[in-house]
Write a protein that holds these residues in place. Structure first.
Motif, mmCIF file in Angstrom:
data_model
loop_
_atom_site.group_PDB
_atom_site.id
_atom_site.type_symbol
_atom_site.label_atom_id
_atom_site.label_comp_id
_atom_site.label_asym_id
_atom_site.label_seq_id
_atom_site.Cartn_x
_atom_site.Cartn_y
_atom_site.Cartn_z
ATOM 1 N N GLY A 29 -45.991 20.247 -43.146
ATOM 2 C CA GLY A 29 -45.469 21.430 -43.812
ATOM 3 C C GLY A 29 -43.957 21.559 -43.794
ATOM 4 O O GLY A 29 -43.277 21.010 -42.935
ATOM 5 N N LEU A 30 -43.457 22.346 -44.754
ATOM 6 C CA LEU A 30 -42.023 22.557 -44.919
ATOM 7 C C LEU A 30 -41.562 23.899 -44.352
ATOM 8 O O LEU A 30 -40.417 24.287 -44.541
ATOM 9 C CB LEU A 30 -41.654 22.484 -46.404
ATOM 10 N N SER A 31 -42.454 24.590 -43.646
ATOM 11 C CA SER A 31 -42.101 25.868 -43.028
ATOM 12 C C SER A 31 -42.814 25.989 -41.691
ATOM 13 O O SER A 31 -44.033 25.893 -41.625
ATOM 14 C CB SER A 31 -42.503 27.027 -43.952
ATOM 15 N N HIS A 32 -42.041 26.188 -40.612
ATOM 16 C CA HIS A 32 -42.585 26.315 -39.266
ATOM 17 C C HIS A 32 -42.172 27.672 -38.703
ATOM 18 O O HIS A 32 -40.972 27.969 -38.599
ATOM 19 C CB HIS A 32 -42.074 25.195 -38.365
ATOM 20 N N ILE A 33 -43.156 28.507 -38.343
ATOM 21 C CA ILE A 33 -42.896 29.855 -37.831
ATOM 22 C C ILE A 33 -43.370 29.945 -36.390
ATOM 23 O O ILE A 33 -44.504 29.572 -36.073
ATOM 24 C CB ILE A 33 -43.582 30.914 -38.701
ATOM 25 N N HIS A 34 -42.489 30.447 -35.514
ATOM 26 C CA HIS A 34 -42.802 30.587 -34.093
ATOM 27 C C HIS A 34 -42.717 32.058 -33.694
ATOM 28 O O HIS A 34 -41.764 32.757 -34.062
ATOM 29 C CB HIS A 34 -41.834 29.771 -33.236
ATOM 30 N N GLU A 35 -43.705 32.519 -32.931
ATOM 31 C CA GLU A 35 -43.714 33.875 -32.375
ATOM 32 C C GLU A 35 -43.392 33.761 -30.893
ATOM 33 O O GLU A 35 -44.063 33.021 -30.163
ATOM 34 C CB GLU A 35 -45.091 34.525 -32.570
ATOM 35 N N TRP A 88 -29.256 27.545 -31.475
ATOM 36 C CA TRP A 88 -30.268 27.503 -30.416
ATOM 37 C C TRP A 88 -31.093 26.217 -30.458
ATOM 38 O O TRP A 88 -31.830 25.929 -29.513
ATOM 39 C CB TRP A 88 -31.252 28.661 -30.558
ATOM 40 N N THR A 89 -30.993 25.484 -31.550
ATOM 41 C CA THR A 89 -31.922 24.385 -31.823
ATOM 42 C C THR A 89 -31.325 23.030 -31.468
ATOM 43 O O THR A 89 -30.200 22.720 -31.879
ATOM 44 C CB THR A 89 -32.319 24.394 -33.317
ATOM 45 N N SER A 122 -33.168 28.777 -39.360
ATOM 46 C CA SER A 122 -32.281 27.693 -39.786
ATOM 47 C C SER A 122 -33.173 26.654 -40.457
ATOM 48 O O SER A 122 -34.387 26.855 -40.581
ATOM 49 C CB SER A 122 -31.514 27.086 -38.597
ATOM 50 N N VAL A 123 -32.596 25.564 -40.909
ATOM 51 C CA VAL A 123 -33.391 24.491 -41.501
ATOM 52 C C VAL A 123 -33.047 23.174 -40.820
ATOM 53 O O VAL A 123 -31.915 22.969 -40.364
ATOM 54 C CB VAL A 123 -33.175 24.358 -43.028
ATOM 55 N N ILE A 124 -34.033 22.312 -40.737
ATOM 56 C CA ILE A 124 -33.825 20.943 -40.265
ATOM 57 C C ILE A 124 -33.894 20.030 -41.487
ATOM 58 O O ILE A 124 -34.912 19.982 -42.178
ATOM 59 C CB ILE A 124 -34.873 20.546 -39.212
ATOM 60 N N TYR A 148 -35.300 16.689 -47.381
ATOM 61 C CA TYR A 148 -36.202 17.810 -47.194
ATOM 62 C C TYR A 148 -35.519 18.856 -46.327
ATOM 63 O O TYR A 148 -34.903 18.527 -45.315
ATOM 64 C CB TYR A 148 -37.488 17.368 -46.491
ATOM 65 N N ALA A 149 -35.655 20.128 -46.700
ATOM 66 C CA ALA A 149 -35.169 21.228 -45.874
ATOM 67 C C ALA A 149 -36.389 21.912 -45.257
ATOM 68 O O ALA A 149 -37.103 22.654 -45.934
ATOM 69 C CB ALA A 149 -34.365 22.221 -46.708
ATOM 70 N N VAL A 150 -36.627 21.651 -43.994
ATOM 71 C CA VAL A 150 -37.770 22.229 -43.294
ATOM 72 C C VAL A 150 -37.312 23.533 -42.629
ATOM 73 O O VAL A 150 -36.461 23.524 -41.740
ATOM 74 C CB VAL A 150 -38.329 21.249 -42.244
ATOM 75 N N GLN A 151 -37.869 24.641 -43.078
ATOM 76 C CA GLN A 151 -37.478 25.939 -42.536
ATOM 77 C C GLN A 151 -38.108 26.142 -41.157
ATOM 78 O O GLN A 151 -39.315 25.946 -40.986
ATOM 79 C CB GLN A 151 -37.930 27.056 -43.464
ATOM 80 N N VAL A 152 -37.288 26.540 -40.198
ATOM 81 C CA VAL A 152 -37.775 26.857 -38.851
ATOM 82 C C VAL A 152 -37.415 28.311 -38.576
ATOM 83 O O VAL A 152 -36.231 28.665 -38.495
ATOM 84 C CB VAL A 152 -37.157 25.924 -37.792
ATOM 85 N N ILE A 153 -38.436 29.150 -38.453
ATOM 86 C CA ILE A 153 -38.262 30.598 -38.310
ATOM 87 C C ILE A 153 -38.760 31.014 -36.931
ATOM 88 O O ILE A 153 -39.861 30.634 -36.514
ATOM 89 C CB ILE A 153 -39.038 31.337 -39.410
ATOM 90 N N THR A 154 -37.952 31.800 -36.230
ATOM 91 C CA THR A 154 -38.309 32.283 -34.898
ATOM 92 C C THR A 154 -38.377 33.802 -34.921
ATOM 93 O O THR A 154 -37.366 34.468 -35.154
ATOM 94 C CB THR A 154 -37.277 31.821 -33.851
#
Length: 260
Positions: A29-35, A88-89, A122-124, A148-154
């Motif tokens: 996937g191109l979007s990673h969401i962390h809680e 932070w990444t 941010s994006v990786i 690829y711009a993989v979105q990483v959302i925290t």
């Protein structure tokens, strides 16, 4: 005297679900969401595969995704906006050569500071080092590369009730099709995944149509525009209700339409 210039263009894969180009595949996937909560440490991975017939080198680095209600999205150096998680990444690797059919996990670590709350992102970037297309035009060599711009959302903390507002509604015509453009703004500090439902009524108050959009991510203090094609709606005047649904709450607005 002729000069040869070399220009690199990038084919960027980000908001749409295109996951394979030029032999490199993003498998998860191109979007990673962390809680999470403040002061925590998160680890995640981006699984890539080279499904080409030759080895392929990729470059990996972080950037900020810059969003606005009135401008196109852009990419800048990390810490370019107040909700950047780029600083932070940390990445486990900056470049990697993948052999034919090799699968590799790119690991990232997010160190969440204390005393923060809301959604940060941010994006990786995962960039192929070899051009997928080369052209020479009037002595200018143009290399087209893929990244690829993989979105990483925290998401830090517990979200409260979202604050969504309807900013603008416009009816336009695209290729002879009536299209309703709805701009929705998120005034909360947490990201909201939202879809739009529209119920259309005739002059007698009878519901005659229902339209639904795909779900979109609306970032804090940013907007998203939903485009709804009003297919098979005859010429005439109608009323309607627009509902923004984020899975928890509904936000409504009245609608008047004049189809001609």
């Amino acid at each position: 005297m002729k000069f040869k210039f070399n220009i690199s263009l990038f084919i960027l894969c980000v908001f749409f679900q295109l996951k394979t180009l030029a032999g490199i595949v993003i498998l998860n996937g191109l979007s990673h969401i962390h809680e999470t909560n403040t002061g925590s440490v998160i680890t995640g991975k981006i699984r890539v595969q080279n499904n080409g017939t030759t080895e392929s080198k990729i470059l990996i680095y972080s950037e900020d995704l810059i969003l606005s209600c009135d401008k196109q999205s852009d990419y800048k150096n990390i810490n370019s906006h107040e909700r950047s998680s780029g600083g932070w990444t940390k990445l486990n690797i900056e470049e990697k050569t993948l052999q034919e059919n090799e699968i590799y996990d790119i690991w990232y670590t997010i160190n969440v500071p204390e005393n923060v709350k809301g959604s940060y992102w941010s994006v990786i970037m995962i960039e192929g080092s070899k051009p997928v297309k080369e052209e020479i035009n009037n002595g200018i060599k143009i290399d087209s590369k893929v990244r690829y711009a993989v979105q990483v959302i925290t998401n830090v903390g517990i979200p409260e009730s979202p604050k969504l507002t309807f900013e603008d509604t416009k009816l336009t015509v695209v290729d002879s099709v009536q299209v309703l453009n709805i701009k929705l703004k998120n005034s909360d500090i947490f990201l909201s995944k939202t879809k739009i439902n529209i119920e259309i009524f005739d002059n007698n108050g009878k519901q005659i149509k229902n339209f639904e959009t795909i779900q979109k991510k609306i970032y804090p203090d940013k907007c998203a525009v939903f485009e709804v094609k009003l297919l098979d709606l005859p010429i005439g005047k109608y009323t309607g209700i627009i509902m923004a649904d984020n899975g928890k709450d509904l936000f409504g607005s009245n609608l008047s339409l004049d189809i001609h």
